[in-house]
Design an enzyme around this catalytic site. Structure first.
Site, PDB file in Angstrom:
ATOM      1  N   ASP A  70       0.817  -1.216   0.000  1.00  0.00           N
ATOM      2  CA  ASP A  70       0.000   0.000   0.000  1.00  0.00           C
ATOM      3  C   ASP A  70       0.853   1.269   0.000  1.00  0.00           C
ATOM      4  OD1 ASP A  70      -2.160  -1.783   0.262  1.00  0.00           O
ATOM      5  OD2 ASP A  70      -2.042  -1.702   2.435  1.00  0.00           O
ATOM      6  N   GLU A 244     -11.397   1.103  -3.506  1.00  0.00           N
ATOM      7  CA  GLU A 244     -10.687   1.502  -2.280  1.00  0.00           C
ATOM      8  C   GLU A 244      -9.388   2.195  -2.639  1.00  0.00           C
ATOM      9  OE1 GLU A 244     -10.197  -2.233  -0.286  1.00  0.00           O
ATOM     10  OE2 GLU A 244      -8.791  -3.004  -1.760  1.00  0.00           O
TER      11      GLU A 244
END
Length: 570
Positions: A70, A244
């Protein structure tokens, strides 16, 4: 024997017991639970990194190997700062600095104090999700906004200087869901976007939405009415899942909203929307997804999969790059290295940024146009290639930044002095939801070798010290020293979904029980081998080619990679 001789003998025996000397006059090793490690060495040995490159004009992918998922990035002037998810490992959110997007130096962690990161009783794949870093030129401040899942929820921390520490968390009570990201517009206004449930009842499994809030940097809170700017994904009629990881950008007067779609496994992708106004309406571009590998043959050589969760960055000279996560499976969907960080130059087509054209594989060697290595102002560390990383514990009472704890430590069970790491058992062991006496380093290669030197005398069959390959409490491998049937042994124990199996045992000769010994783990894809030595020259096999696929994310579940380190338990 005379009374005088008997008394003299008793005195000798009592003196021996009191001073810890044996009858022959040699000092015995104190009987404690303490394990002492002289060094820890990690060596990467992946085939894809054997090809030479021009280190001035080319770079390798991934740019950061191993469990660094991420990624998020920002720039101030010529300095880039990149951060990553850390879940329930401590310290939280590693932060790296670069001058050229390729050569990185870890300068610390964003969450490096217990007051910032309380992970007690939180599952390993809970904790810190998808942090996003932003720089606000209006007040010369850096922000990191993130979610502590199963903990305090969404919060922001900030600093004037990323190398000088960050504030305590400022909670964002009006922000639900996960993956918040801050955007500072040219007019000084600020906005926060994030993933959350859609309005009303979700229409299908994985139906999510992207929301936007006004954000006030003066009080670090959202205000006003929040609204949905993407419902479902690119084409809601096709039931897209898990939109997301959103980020907002303003490029040449147009707003771009970029997000991940398809879930974090092999269907992962990156999609983008455009608008003339910051709050929309946002329209998906025609050539979505702008990054994915799901349409490539599964049997391709050296596959890179699960690409997504990207962030865009502009260089001082106007070039655009994207960082994103991806995985390197060694077989099928099996990998132990977790989600890694990759970098690609961005191409623009009809006003749309494209990270990778459809049908093309992610390259492991990249030669961007007009790019040149620049390490001025940093001390670059090796995060890619077949490097050797070694810690000789020469810095008293200070651990290297690469080391991780499982959750926030609450006890003083480790110390460094005289060039050695000392561990004593904690209240929790490696199989419980707590903080065991474990200090770990990420597995960053499919093929690797880890070596350490350890001194340890177990007190009973419950005491243990050695190396651990850790995926979570229920999936791990331990390799070290304990007692079995009254004898000191070196053993390998495999824990598969909570079930423990002894895979191999080496019984130590009495004359060697108090000697320091070397432990070595060699990984080759899904097979790990365990050997020991007393002189680092002659190695004795304990277990060869053990099935270690239980350490893969596919089998163990969750979002983390394998962590390998030193441990002691009682």
């Amino acid at each position: 024997m005379t009374t005088q001789k008997i008394c003299f003998s008793l005195i000798i025996i009592l003196f021996t017991i009191a001073t810890g000397l044996n009858i022959t006059g040699c000092q015995s090793i104190p009987q404690t639970n303490e394990a002492i490690f002289d060094f820890f060495e990690y060596q990467g040995e992946d085939v894809i990194f054997e090809t030479p490159i021009d280190s001035i004009y080319e770079y390798r992918n991934p740019i950061v190997c191993g469990f660094y998922p991420d990624p998020s990035i920002c720039r101030k002037g010529e300095d880039y700062y990149m951060i990553h998810s850390s879940f329930s490992y401590y310290p939280g959110i590693p932060i790296l600095h670069s001058r050229d997007l390729v050569h990185w130096e870890q300068i610390g962690h964003v969450l490096d104090r217990p007051s910032q990161l309380k992970l007690d009783n939180i599952r390993l794949s809970g904790g810190i999700y998808a942090p996003a870093i932003s720089y606000n030129p209006a007040n010369d401040t850096f922000y990191v906004v993130t979610t502590c899942v199963d903990g305090i929820g969404n919060f922001v921390v900030k600093t004037k200087d990323p190398q000088q520490g960050w504030s305590d968390p400022i909670l964002l009570p009006e922000v639900g869901g996960i993956d918040p990201s801050l955007f500072f517009d040219e007019d000084g206004k600020a906005y926060l976007v994030h993933n959350d449930a859609p309005i009303g009842i979700p229409e299908y499994d994985g139906h999510r939405a992207i929301w936007i809030h006004n954000y006030d940097p003066g009080i670090d809170q959202t205000f006003g009415k929040k609204q949905v700017i993407v419902d479902g994904g690119v084409d809601k009629s096709k039931h897209p899942v898990w939109i997301e990881g959103p980020h907002l950008y303003k490029i040449k007067g147009k707003y771009y909203l970029m997000a991940a779609e398809g879930g974090t496994s092999v269907n992962h992708s990156e999609v983008i929307f455009t608008s003339d106004h910051v709050k929309g309406p946002y329209r998906p571009v025609s050539n979505n997804p702008i990054l994915t590998q799901r349409d490539l043959p599964e049997d391709r050589a050296n596959p890179i999969t699960c690409t997504g969760h990207a962030d865009l960055i502009e260089t001082p000279d106007g070039q655009w790059f994207a960082i994103f996560l991806a995985c390197r499976p060694y077989e099928g969907d099996l990998y132990h290295t977790g989600r890694e960080t990759f970098l690609l130059p961005v191409t623009w087509k009809k006003g749309t940024p494209v990270i990778m054209e459809k049908g093309k594989a992610i390259p492991t060697v990249v030669r961007p146009e007009n790019w040149k290595a620049d390490v001025a102002g940093i001390t670059p560390q090796t995060f890619t290639g077949n490097f050797i990383w070694r810690d000789d514990f020469n810095t008293d009472e200070k651990l290297a930044l690469e080391w991780l704890f499982i959750r926030t430590p609450r006890e003083n069970w480790w110390s460094i002095h005289e060039g050695k790491l000392h561990l004593t058992p904690a209240a929790f062991d490696i199989y419980t939801v707590g903080t065991p006496a474990f200090i770990g380093h990420r597995q960053q290669h499919t093929n690797f070798t880890v070596t350490t030197e350890m001194s340890f005398t177990p007190l009973n069959e419950q005491t243990f010290a050695g190396l651990v390959c850790y995926q979570n409490e229920k999936f791990n491998l331990i390799f070290g020293k304990t007692i079995r049937e009254g004898k000191q042994v070196i053993t390998v124990v495999r824990t598969d979904n909570g079930k423990q199996t002894t895979e191999g045992t080496f019984t130590l000769e009495d004359k060697r029980t108090d000697l320091p010994l070397y432990l070595r783990i060699t990984g080759r894809g899904g097979k790990y081998s365990f050997t020991l030595s007393f002189d680092k020259k002659k190695w004795q096999e304990v277990v060869n080619d053990l099935d270690a696929t239980i350490l893969s994310t596919h089998k163990a579940g969750g979002f983390t990679g394998t962590i390998i380190g030193m441990y002691t338990g009682k």
